[in-house]
Scaffold this motif. Structure first.
Motif, PDB file in Angstrom:
ATOM      1  N   VAL A  18       0.854  -1.197   0.000  1.00 57.96           N
ATOM      2  CA  VAL A  18       0.000   0.000   0.000  1.00 57.96           C
ATOM      3  C   VAL A  18       0.885   1.240   0.000  1.00 57.96           C
ATOM      4  N   PHE A  19       0.676   2.117  -0.970  1.00 59.03           N
ATOM      5  CA  PHE A  19       1.444   3.356  -1.049  1.00 59.03           C
ATOM      6  C   PHE A  19       0.675   4.484  -0.362  1.00 59.03           C
ATOM      7  N   ALA A  20       1.421   5.412   0.244  1.00 55.44           N
ATOM      8  CA  ALA A  20       0.799   6.552   0.922  1.00 55.44           C
ATOM      9  C   ALA A  20       0.139   7.482  -0.087  1.00 55.44           C
ATOM     10  N   ASN A  21      -0.950   8.097   0.332  1.00 60.07           N
ATOM     11  CA  ASN A  21      -1.629   9.078  -0.509  1.00 60.07           C
ATOM     12  C   ASN A  21      -0.717  10.289  -0.683  1.00 60.07           C
ATOM     13  N   PRO A  22      -0.331  10.654  -1.898  1.00 57.28           N
ATOM     14  CA  PRO A  22       0.609  11.771  -2.084  1.00 57.28           C
ATOM     15  C   PRO A  22       0.023  13.114  -1.695  1.00 57.28           C
ATOM     16  N   PHE A  23      -1.294  13.201  -1.588  1.00 56.89           N
ATOM     17  CA  PHE A  23      -1.912  14.472  -1.206  1.00 56.89           C
ATOM     18  C   PHE A  23      -1.959  14.668   0.310  1.00 56.89           C
ATOM     19  N   LEU A  24      -1.654  13.637   1.067  1.00 56.31           N
ATOM     20  CA  LEU A  24      -1.595  13.772   2.523  1.00 56.31           C
ATOM     21  C   LEU A  24      -0.164  14.127   2.918  1.00 56.31           C
ATOM     22  N   ASP A  25       0.230  15.349   2.576  1.00 54.53           N
ATOM     23  CA  ASP A  25       1.594  15.792   2.846  1.00 54.53           C
ATOM     24  C   ASP A  25       1.622  16.752   4.026  1.00 54.53           C
ATOM     25  N   MET A  26       2.812  17.182   4.405  1.00 50.42           N
ATOM     26  CA  MET A  26       2.981  18.079   5.535  1.00 50.42           C
ATOM     27  C   MET A  26       2.350  19.442   5.278  1.00 50.42           C
ATOM     28  N   ALA A  27       2.393  19.910   4.043  1.00 56.00           N
ATOM     29  CA  ALA A  27       1.789  21.205   3.730  1.00 56.00           C
ATOM     30  C   ALA A  27       0.286  21.190   3.973  1.00 56.00           C
ATOM     31  N   THR A  28      -0.359  20.065   3.661  1.00 57.03           N
ATOM     32  CA  THR A  28      -1.797  19.959   3.898  1.00 57.03           C
ATOM     33  C   THR A  28      -2.120  20.048   5.382  1.00 57.03           C
ATOM     34  N   LEU A  29      -1.276  19.456   6.224  1.00 54.96           N
ATOM     35  CA  LEU A  29      -1.518  19.501   7.657  1.00 54.96           C
ATOM     36  C   LEU A  29      -1.344  20.916   8.214  1.00 54.96           C
ATOM     37  N   GLY A 272       1.088  24.899  -0.799  1.00 57.90           N
ATOM     38  CA  GLY A 272       1.999  23.764  -0.834  1.00 57.90           C
ATOM     39  C   GLY A 272       3.387  24.164  -1.327  1.00 57.90           C
ATOM     40  N   GLN A 273       3.438  24.978  -2.387  1.00 55.87           N
ATOM     41  CA  GLN A 273       4.730  25.415  -2.907  1.00 55.87           C
ATOM     42  C   GLN A 273       5.415  26.370  -1.940  1.00 55.87           C
ATOM     43  N   VAL A 274       4.634  27.228  -1.291  1.00 58.08           N
ATOM     44  CA  VAL A 274       5.194  28.134  -0.286  1.00 58.08           C
ATOM     45  C   VAL A 274       5.796  27.327   0.869  1.00 58.08           C
ATOM     46  N   PHE A 275       5.090  26.292   1.284  1.00 63.01           N
ATOM     47  CA  PHE A 275       5.582  25.430   2.361  1.00 63.01           C
ATOM     48  C   PHE A 275       6.906  24.773   1.957  1.00 63.01           C
ATOM     49  N   TYR A 276       6.975  24.318   0.718  1.00 67.30           N
ATOM     50  CA  TYR A 276       8.198  23.669   0.238  1.00 67.30           C
ATOM     51  C   TYR A 276       9.373  24.652   0.219  1.00 67.30           C
ATOM     52  N   VAL A 277       9.121  25.881  -0.245  1.00 65.70           N
ATOM     53  CA  VAL A 277      10.180  26.895  -0.247  1.00 65.70           C
ATOM     54  C   VAL A 277      10.661  27.169   1.173  1.00 65.70           C
ATOM     55  N   GLN A 278       9.717  27.231   2.113  1.00 70.92           N
ATOM     56  CA  GLN A 278      10.098  27.499   3.498  1.00 70.92           C
ATOM     57  C   GLN A 278      10.913  26.346   4.088  1.00 70.92           C
ATOM     58  N   VAL A 279      10.599  25.113   3.709  1.00 67.84           N
ATOM     59  CA  VAL A 279      11.389  23.971   4.173  1.00 67.84           C
ATOM     60  C   VAL A 279      12.836  24.109   3.696  1.00 67.84           C
ATOM     61  N   LEU A 280      13.013  24.493   2.433  1.00 67.42           N
ATOM     62  CA  LEU A 280      14.370  24.671   1.905  1.00 67.42           C
ATOM     63  C   LEU A 280      15.072  25.849   2.575  1.00 67.42           C
TER      64      LEU A 280
END
Length: 416
Positions: A18-29, A272-280
């Motif tokens: 079973v693969f994880a749902n790709p839409f259940l990411d940290m940005a969504t939380l 989601g993209q803003v969250f990714y930029v902030q992680v970097l």
């Protein structure tokens, strides 16, 4: 058997994993769940993400041009331009409104006409300016806790005279130089929305600090606060704007999104993209804190004694504390006099650890993430960097202008 039925967690492979749902990411939380939180989040992100804020500033600056006046005489045009470029400062105000629209997804503005407040006797027909009543002890002016103006009337000489509530009359000023354009904070605005007609009524939730200032009876506030606002403060209620008294700019959104008259901030639509930029960025910050400045170490070096390859360890001859003390004294003297000579009774080894920041920092990832964010919000990367090539400029600019035509429409609607 090929492919399994979808599961809540994601999908199932040919072998049953079973693969994880790709839409259940940290940005969504981390996405805000209430609209008020959306406004605060968008304000925070706009203030912190300089790349996005500057991209929006360049979009706004691109579309703001000189104001054109149609069907007016030369004298009227000169008068209007003096007003628009003078006290109203229309271009600056319009830029600020479009900035609010880019940050919050909403911008609110009203035209504030100045007025002079007069107080009148409750018995006779006499009126005086509020300033005169406040500063002249003859009137014994007071502003009670229930937001009521009270005066003694010096014109009433019959009987015991008059002492009581004053009649309030506000006369609008004819001085066009005092007209202002007021921007309203989206945090203080409520919208009553009708789902069928799409009509809206706008409510101002008066801040507690402003209520206290008015109730304190300070002249500065009493001269400038409209009667409707004073009555709302007296009754501890909100203030409802008259129809067409407030102008609302808002970002477009899908019809299925029930926003009740509000626009959605563009930056939150790309959370989601803003969250990714902030992680970097956070990773870069950690790298900069720990890996940019090298960690320097001085240690006593072993040396060979004689021709038999025997080595001598300074730690056998000196106490460890003495070694450290001698090294510190040398470093202190070096910082005090960089050109001086320093003597130690043993050789020293120098090691430099760390300083791998350029190898560890994800520069390419961050550049790619920022470019993706700019594209997601509708700003061409070439336009942001100022590298738009001449051969592609006409098509690219036409597409860019069509993408942002709603900004031009809102700006023209406000000026109209």
């Amino acid at each position: 058997m090929f492919g399994g039925a979808g599961t809540r967690g994601g999908g199932r492979s040919n072998f049953g994993e079973v693969f994880a749902n790709p839409f259940l990411d940290m940005a969504t939380l981390a996405t805000p769940s209430s609209f008020r939180n959306v406004l605060y989040w968008s304000e925070h992100l706009y203030s912190r993400f300089g790349t996005y804020a500057m991209a929006m500033e360049r979009v706004i600056s691109y579309f703001i041009t000189d104001i054109e006046l149609d069907h007016v005489s030369d004298d009227e045009e000169d008068k209007w331009r003096e007003l628009l470029n003078g006290p109203l400062d229309t271009r600056s105000v319009l830029q600020s409104l479009l900035r609010d629209r880019a940050a919050y997804g909403n911008a609110f503005a009203s035209i504030i006409r100045p007025f002079r407040r007069f107080l009148g006797c409750g018995k006779c027909a006499s009126f005086w300016s509020l300033n005169e009543c406040y500063n002249n002890s003859t009137f014994k002016f007071s502003f009670s806790g229930n937001c009521e103006f009270r005066i003694d009337c010096p014109s009433c000489r019959v009987g015991s005279g008059y002492r009581g509530p004053a009649r309030v009359k506000d006369l609008e000023s004819d001085d066009e130089q005092k007209i202002k354009i007021k921007r309203w904070s989206p945090h203080q605005i409520d919208i009553i929305h009708h789902a069928y007609s799409d009509d809206c009524q706008y409510i101002w939730r008066i801040p507690e600090e402003d209520k206290r200032n008015v109730r304190s009876g300070r002249l500065f506030d009493l001269e400038r606060t409209p009667k409707g606002v004073i009555e709302a403060i007296r009754d501890n209620k909100v203030y409802r704007f008259d129809q067409d008294a407030i102008f609302h700019m808002k970002e477009p959104y899908l019809s299925g999104q029930l926003n009740r008259g509000w626009g959605l901030p563009r930056i939150l639509l790309n959370f989601g993209q803003v969250f990714y930029v902030q992680v970097l960025r956070r990773a870069n910050e950690a790298i900069a804190m720990d890996y940019v400045i090298p960690f320097r170490i001085l240690t006593p070096a072993q040396r060979s004694v004689g021709s038999g390859g025997v080595t001598s360890d300074p730690l056998r001859m000196f106490d460890g504390g003495d070694l450290r003390s001698m090294l510190r004294s040398v470093l202190t003297a070096r910082r005090r006099d960089p050109a001086g000579f320093h003597v130690l009774p043993f050789p020293v080894e120098y090691q430099m650890l760390g300083a791998e920041a350029t190898k560890l920092a994800p520069r390419e990832l961050l550049d790619q993430a920022n470019e993706s964010l700019l594209n997601d919000v509708g700003v061409p990367v070439e336009l942001y960097k100022g590298t738009l090539q001449l051969q592609t400029a006409p098509v690219a600019l036409r597409l860019f202008e069509s993408t942002w035509h709603h900004v031009v429409h809102d700006a023209n609607s406000f000026l109209g």
